[in-house]
Write an enzyme that holds these catalytic residues in place. Structure first.
Site, PDB file in Angstrom:
ATOM      1  N   HIS A  97      -7.479  33.034   3.770  1.00  0.00           N
ATOM      2  CA  HIS A  97      -6.507  33.764   4.115  1.00  0.00           C
ATOM      3  C   HIS A  97      -6.288  33.732   5.169  1.00  0.00           C
ATOM      4  O   HIS A  97      -7.467  34.497   5.933  1.00  0.00           O
ATOM      5  CB  HIS A  97      -6.360  34.952   3.259  1.00  0.00           C
ATOM      6  N   HIS A  99      -6.615  34.863   9.069  1.00  0.00           N
ATOM      7  CA  HIS A  99      -7.229  36.402   9.394  1.00  0.00           C
ATOM      8  C   HIS A  99      -6.701  36.352  11.545  1.00  0.00           C
ATOM      9  O   HIS A  99      -7.403  34.794  11.341  1.00  0.00           O
ATOM     10  CB  HIS A  99      -7.652  37.045   8.974  1.00  0.00           C
TER      11      HIS A  99
END
Ligand code: AMP
Ligand code: ZN
Length: 113
Positions: A97, A99
């Site tokens: 994800h 980041h």
């Protein structure tokens, strides 16, 4: 994404230490800090990594880079800080994800690889 660690953190299903939140961005302390300040900034919408950034979703990335200096200032990083995003296995990405690590609070090692 139901099976994504950071989506679960954003949803509050897994606890985290939040440092910033707005409509599109969430930031929290890294569980295994590599510097005195180590914050992760993520889009609330699931994007797997830098390769997933497109014309359709890049506004949130621009917004993340507006938010990062605010977090750095709130963390007292007046002497500077580093922003890192690992993309893929060679870079050591462990959570799929997108980041951005904010690292600071000490003089950081200059080695990039
Ligand atoms: P990366 O290796 O760039 O994919 O970064 C993933 C980061 O997520 C690592 O620095 C981990 O320490 C951090 N991390 C993993 N699980 C958690 C969690 N539950 N809460 C906060 N940070 C986490
Ligand atoms: Zn996700």
């Amino acid at each position: 994404m139901s099976d994504c660690l950071f989506c679960k953190i954003i949803a509050g299903e897994i606890p985290s230490t939040r440092v910033y939140e707005d409509e599109t961005v969430f930031a929290f302390r890294d569980i295994n800090p590599q510097a005195p300040t180590h914050v992760l900034v993520v889009p609330k919408a699931h994007i797997a990594d830098c390769n997933g950034v497109s014309a359709e979703n890049s506004a949130v990335v621009a917004h993340i880079f507006e938010v990062i200096p605010k977090i750095a200032a709130a963390e007292g990083l007046i002497n500077g800080y580093r922003v890192v995003s690992n993309c893929g296995s060679d870079a050591g990405q462990t959570v799929q994800h997108l980041h951005f690590h904010i690292l600071g609070g000490k003089v950081l090692n200059l080695e990039m690889a």
